[in-house]
Scaffold this motif. Structure first.
Motif, PDB file in Angstrom:
ATOM      1  N   GLY A  90      82.576  23.068  -4.991  1.00 56.29           N
ATOM      2  CA  GLY A  90      83.859  22.624  -4.458  1.00 56.29           C
ATOM      3  C   GLY A  90      84.984  23.638  -4.513  1.00 56.29           C
ATOM      4  N   VAL A  91      84.637  24.914  -4.312  1.00 58.15           N
ATOM      5  CA  VAL A  91      85.654  25.969  -4.247  1.00 58.15           C
ATOM      6  C   VAL A  91      85.423  26.788  -2.983  1.00 58.15           C
ATOM      7  CG1 VAL A  91      85.893  26.090  -6.762  1.00 58.15           C
ATOM      8  CG2 VAL A  91      84.295  27.617  -5.621  1.00 58.15           C
ATOM      9  N   SER A  92      86.289  27.760  -2.743  1.00 63.47           N
ATOM     10  CA  SER A  92      86.114  28.609  -1.563  1.00 63.47           C
ATOM     11  C   SER A  92      85.124  29.739  -1.850  1.00 63.47           C
ATOM     12  CB  SER A  92      87.455  29.214  -1.142  1.00 63.47           C
ATOM     13  OG  SER A  92      87.884  30.173  -2.097  1.00 63.47           O
ATOM     14  N   ARG A  93      84.555  30.289  -0.790  1.00 60.27           N
ATOM     15  CA  ARG A  93      83.670  31.442  -0.942  1.00 60.27           C
ATOM     16  C   ARG A  93      84.428  32.607  -1.557  1.00 60.27           C
ATOM     17  NH1 ARG A  93      83.169  36.125   0.532  1.00 60.27           N
ATOM     18  NH2 ARG A  93      84.771  35.935   2.106  1.00 60.27           N
ATOM     19  N   GLN A  94      85.706  32.730  -1.203  1.00 59.57           N
ATOM     20  CA  GLN A  94      86.524  33.806  -1.746  1.00 59.57           C
ATOM     21  C   GLN A  94      86.667  33.678  -3.263  1.00 59.57           C
ATOM     22  OE1 GLN A  94      87.216  32.001   0.956  1.00 59.57           O
ATOM     23  NE2 GLN A  94      87.733  33.392   2.632  1.00 59.57           N
ATOM     24  N   THR A  95      86.729  32.449  -3.758  1.00 61.25           N
ATOM     25  CA  THR A  95      86.799  32.226  -5.200  1.00 61.25           C
ATOM     26  C   THR A  95      85.526  32.715  -5.877  1.00 61.25           C
ATOM     27  OG1 THR A  95      88.313  30.356  -4.990  1.00 61.25           O
ATOM     28  CG2 THR A  95      86.988  30.464  -7.013  1.00 61.25           C
ATOM     29  N   ILE A  96      84.385  32.374  -5.310  1.00 63.30           N
ATOM     30  CA  ILE A  96      83.103  32.830  -5.877  1.00 63.30           C
ATOM     31  C   ILE A  96      83.055  34.353  -5.871  1.00 63.30           C
ATOM     32  CG2 ILE A  96      80.588  32.832  -5.614  1.00 63.30           C
ATOM     33  CD1 ILE A  96      81.760  30.130  -6.588  1.00 63.30           C
ATOM     34  N   TYR A  97      83.437  34.970  -4.766  1.00 59.67           N
ATOM     35  CA  TYR A  97      83.449  36.434  -4.674  1.00 59.67           C
ATOM     36  C   TYR A  97      84.336  37.041  -5.762  1.00 59.67           C
ATOM     37  CZ  TYR A  97      84.556  41.122  -3.109  1.00 59.67           C
ATOM     38  OH  TYR A  97      84.745  42.487  -3.074  1.00 59.67           O
ATOM     39  N   ALA A  98      85.549  36.510  -5.903  1.00 60.84           N
ATOM     40  CA  ALA A  98      86.510  37.062  -6.858  1.00 60.84           C
ATOM     41  C   ALA A  98      86.017  36.915  -8.298  1.00 60.84           C
ATOM     42  CB  ALA A  98      87.871  36.394  -6.686  1.00 60.84           C
ATOM     43  N   VAL A  99      85.438  35.789  -8.629  1.00 57.23           N
ATOM     44  CA  VAL A  99      84.939  35.571  -9.987  1.00 57.23           C
ATOM     45  C   VAL A  99      83.720  36.466 -10.232  1.00 57.23           C
ATOM     46  CG1 VAL A  99      83.894  33.898 -11.562  1.00 57.23           C
ATOM     47  CG2 VAL A  99      85.872  33.251 -10.169  1.00 57.23           C
ATOM     48  N   GLU A 148      89.589  35.480 -13.018  1.00 49.76           N
ATOM     49  CA  GLU A 148      88.921  34.645 -14.008  1.00 49.76           C
ATOM     50  C   GLU A 148      89.008  33.201 -13.532  1.00 49.76           C
ATOM     51  OE1 GLU A 148      90.246  35.295 -17.979  1.00 49.76           O
ATOM     52  OE2 GLU A 148      89.783  37.424 -17.903  1.00 49.76           O
ATOM     53  N   PRO A 149      87.913  32.460 -13.664  1.00 54.11           N
ATOM     54  CA  PRO A 149      87.927  31.083 -13.175  1.00 54.11           C
ATOM     55  C   PRO A 149      88.780  30.182 -14.066  1.00 54.11           C
ATOM     56  CG  PRO A 149      85.920  31.484 -14.387  1.00 54.11           C
ATOM     57  CD  PRO A 149      86.642  32.809 -14.293  1.00 54.11           C
ATOM     58  N   SER A 150      89.310  29.138 -13.467  1.00 51.62           N
ATOM     59  CA  SER A 150      89.964  28.106 -14.259  1.00 51.62           C
ATOM     60  C   SER A 150      88.896  27.428 -15.107  1.00 51.62           C
ATOM     61  CB  SER A 150      90.634  27.081 -13.348  1.00 51.62           C
ATOM     62  OG  SER A 150      89.640  26.367 -12.628  1.00 51.62           O
ATOM     63  N   LEU A 151      89.326  26.695 -16.098  1.00 49.67           N
ATOM     64  CA  LEU A 151      88.372  25.983 -16.947  1.00 49.67           C
ATOM     65  C   LEU A 151      87.519  25.030 -16.125  1.00 49.67           C
ATOM     66  CD1 LEU A 151      87.170  25.292 -19.664  1.00 49.67           C
ATOM     67  CD2 LEU A 151      89.086  23.713 -20.022  1.00 49.67           C
ATOM     68  N   SER A 152      88.129  24.331 -15.191  1.00 49.90           N
ATOM     69  CA  SER A 152      87.369  23.361 -14.395  1.00 49.90           C
ATOM     70  C   SER A 152      86.327  24.056 -13.518  1.00 49.90           C
ATOM     71  CB  SER A 152      88.295  22.484 -13.552  1.00 49.90           C
ATOM     72  OG  SER A 152      89.034  23.266 -12.649  1.00 49.90           O
ATOM     73  N   VAL A 153      86.657  25.209 -12.971  1.00 53.61           N
ATOM     74  CA  VAL A 153      85.696  25.953 -12.145  1.00 53.61           C
ATOM     75  C   VAL A 153      84.589  26.526 -13.024  1.00 53.61           C
ATOM     76  CG1 VAL A 153      85.394  27.967 -10.644  1.00 53.61           C
ATOM     77  CG2 VAL A 153      87.330  26.430 -10.292  1.00 53.61           C
ATOM     78  N   ALA A 154      84.941  27.072 -14.177  1.00 53.34           N
ATOM     79  CA  ALA A 154      83.928  27.605 -15.093  1.00 53.34           C
ATOM     80  C   ALA A 154      82.947  26.510 -15.519  1.00 53.34           C
ATOM     81  CB  ALA A 154      84.594  28.231 -16.315  1.00 53.34           C
ATOM     82  N   LEU A 155      83.476  25.342 -15.833  1.00 58.70           N
ATOM     83  CA  LEU A 155      82.619  24.216 -16.206  1.00 58.70           C
ATOM     84  C   LEU A 155      81.722  23.792 -15.050  1.00 58.70           C
ATOM     85  CD1 LEU A 155      85.108  22.056 -18.279  1.00 58.70           C
ATOM     86  CD2 LEU A 155      83.058  23.203 -19.139  1.00 58.70           C
ATOM     87  N   ALA A 156      82.287  23.721 -13.853  1.00 57.04           N
ATOM     88  CA  ALA A 156      81.499  23.319 -12.681  1.00 57.04           C
ATOM     89  C   ALA A 156      80.369  24.309 -12.418  1.00 57.04           C
ATOM     90  CB  ALA A 156      82.404  23.195 -11.458  1.00 57.04           C
ATOM     91  N   LEU A 157      80.663  25.592 -12.542  1.00 53.27           N
ATOM     92  CA  LEU A 157      79.628  26.613 -12.327  1.00 53.27           C
ATOM     93  C   LEU A 157      78.544  26.528 -13.390  1.00 53.27           C
ATOM     94  CD1 LEU A 157      81.971  29.533 -11.285  1.00 53.27           C
ATOM     95  CD2 LEU A 157      80.192  28.509  -9.848  1.00 53.27           C
ATOM     96  N   ALA A 158      78.947  26.404 -14.637  1.00 50.68           N
ATOM     97  CA  ALA A 158      77.965  26.310 -15.719  1.00 50.68           C
ATOM     98  C   ALA A 158      77.091  25.072 -15.549  1.00 50.68           C
ATOM     99  CB  ALA A 158      78.681  26.285 -17.071  1.00 50.68           C
ATOM    100  N   ARG A 159      77.697  23.956 -15.236  1.00 51.80           N
ATOM    101  CA  ARG A 159      76.931  22.712 -15.032  1.00 51.80           C
ATOM    102  C   ARG A 159      75.963  22.844 -13.856  1.00 51.80           C
ATOM    103  NH1 ARG A 159      82.180  19.134 -15.995  1.00 51.80           N
ATOM    104  NH2 ARG A 159      82.039  18.972 -18.253  1.00 51.80           N
ATOM    105  N   PHE A 160      76.432  23.470 -12.783  1.00 52.24           N
ATOM    106  CA  PHE A 160      75.571  23.646 -11.616  1.00 52.24           C
ATOM    107  C   PHE A 160      74.289  24.388 -11.992  1.00 52.24           C
ATOM    108  CE2 PHE A 160      74.004  26.111  -8.033  1.00 52.24           C
ATOM    109  CZ  PHE A 160      73.831  25.121  -7.082  1.00 52.24           C
ATOM    110  N   PHE A 161      74.432  25.416 -12.827  1.00 53.24           N
ATOM    111  CA  PHE A 161      73.272  26.216 -13.221  1.00 53.24           C
ATOM    112  C   PHE A 161      72.561  25.667 -14.461  1.00 53.24           C
ATOM    113  CE2 PHE A 161      75.671  29.391 -10.708  1.00 53.24           C
ATOM    114  CZ  PHE A 161      74.680  29.668  -9.774  1.00 53.24           C
TER     115      PHE A 161
END
Length: 71
Positions: free
Chosen positions: A24-33, A39-52
């Protein structure tokens, strides 16, 4: 902050766009991180970790090598 995002994404043969949609983020966000430009926000970091299916600490690493304090 270093991260394992690109390797984890590649292991699942996902594009940056596909991963972005899945969390639920932009492709640009994934590229930048992925490239250390942001650095990802806490919510994005959690979402990425959970996804994997990983702990946040397994995906993101403190550059200084410090272990964050535990509560």
């Amino acid at each position: 902050m270093r991260n394992e995002l690109k390797a984890l994404r590649a292991a699942r043969t996902l594009s940056q766009g596909q991963l972005a949609i899945a969390v639920g983020v932009s492709r640009q966000t994934i590229y930048a991180v992925e490239n250390g430009r942001s650095e990802p926000s806490l919510s994005v970091a959690l979402a990425l970790a959970r996804f994997f299916g990983r702990a946040v600490e397994d995906v993101f690493h403190d550059d200084a090598g410090r272990t964050p304090p535990r509560a």
